[in-house]
Scaffold this motif. Sequence first.
Motif: not given
Length: 621
Positions: A382-401
């Motif tokens: 989850g962190h790796d995917v979020a970092q990948n999208y963030c570094e490519n300019g996306a507006d990223v939100t992680m949902i933590q349960r």
Amino acid sequence: MAALPIDDGHTVVLPSLPKSFPRPESSPVSIAQSWLDRLRHTINAGRFEDLKELLHVESWWRDALTLSWDLRTLHGLPNITGLLQKRTARLHFNFLRIHRNGYFDPKWCHISPELECIETMFEFETSQVRGKGMLRLVQDFDGLRKAYVLYTAAQELVGYEHAAYTRRPHGGNNSLGGGALAGNWLERRRRTVDFQEAEPTVLVIGAGQAGLNVAARLQALGVSCLLIDRNKRIGDNWRNRYRTLVTHDPVHTSHMAYLPFPPTWPFFTPKDKLGDWFETYASAMELNVWIRTSVKSASYDEGTLTWTVDLLRADENQQRTLHPRHVIFCTGHSGEPSVPSFPGQDTFKGSIYHGSQHEDASYCKGDLHGKKVLVVGTGNSGHDVAQNYCENGADVTMIQRGSTYVFTTTKGLLTINKGAYEEGGPPTEDADVYSQSTPLPLKFHLDVEGTKEIAEAEKETLDGLRSAGFRLNSGVGGGGILSNYLRKGGGYYIDVGASKLIGEGKIKIVQSPDGIKGFGENALELADGRKLEADIVVLATGYDNMRSSVRKTLGDKVADRCQDAWGLDEEGELRGMWRPSGHPGLWYQGGNLLLCRIYSRFLALQIKAIEVGLNPRGQSK
């Protein structure tokens, strides 16, 4: 950070020991060797009542294939004595002696701040196995030095040693049966790989680190083995993952059996480089691999103790039926991706996919700037995917349960490997013995203080996460990364950059303890009714138990007899993994590169013991 509750029944209380005894004039070497001599004489003579003078009443004995053909952890003098009394015929020690290599020679050290001990590595041989172990001696109230922690690990079978070093193959044509007229090395290899003249004793499903390591071990023991993999190339299980992936484990822990990485290898390995190494490894170790091959059907004959397995070979466009005596599942200890479904999911106009399908955000069609990406899950992927999208300019939100254990590669990871796996450290085989020498429940307990020290060293990173609304824990029972990994199979993140992005607010965090309610056309709805707009939703929701892979491949009849893989059993060993699975002739092999290297040895030895008649029916206890 709060500790996660322990739900497997394993809690540990350290014994109280006297602190007033001065250190003796005798050296740790003489004390340790004298204790080993007395243990050998006591067990060989069957004087089990005298063990109370050698083992602390709260002692631990962790064992791999020396006391039984299984992985065992015994706690308490009565339990240890009880098993030893049942093993008198098997447990004749030919020798027990200190292993001198300069790294684990006898020395004073501390099991914990309040428990001083003499620690040493030792070598041993019984009538059946030859191995290494670790001894930790404490001083009891009666003044006697007694073992509090003892580890014995078989390294080879007496009389059935692996073909390496002085037993390496000759290699010359005159050493080949029938001479060169029956074929040179290449011609024989082609026939062997295709199994034209014989059937494999072992079928290994999956040619990743688990399958390659155990196949190399088996073949070195003279056990015929075939690996199959559904991918186009060996190593594609790593190559086909997301573009930016590198190993989260350092090079020193990640060597393969018999063939370490060269000294120029990077500290962390890029996925494609590791895939190429796997391909090289299979060739160098002369492993028999069929790619683009899958199991069509399989059944087990209780009378002959053999499998009938129908394989579909896509490259050859043919079906082959084989009759191995053992099948090893090496498809990943986490099994099949756990992909939940939600109400309204079909109406969502954006993209939804599981984290296992992630490739690279830069491959997305169109500009990602302004695109809202929701990542459901806060583990490694989850962190790796979020970092990948963030570094490519996306507006990223992680949902933590639920809360997550986080530590960094720059501080925490180096700390937990210190003294075993590090530059200039001990030989890998000795480090492997040392690293596994503490019974898991006890290790988790002892790791609590170390976890606190790591958290203090990483305070800036952790404070940044808290300020961003990220919930942290210190692992199950406060035991950190290893406790989470072995007890839960996940629930942690080894930070390689995402934590900084979260702390800076570049990746946002939303808490949703009760999960997700469903989807609308352009949004995800949380259980409490909040709606989050989204263009892309990535479900980093983990994986099912490895038993699910068995069920999918071999069917319910086989899977229903198997145990779940992973998590601690009643003694404190991992359930089902690298040991009898519950179904005869079926084994699980999985884990990271370190665990696959270490435990492939024990799995291969168990199978060899069955095949040569030392344990003909595969009895584990």
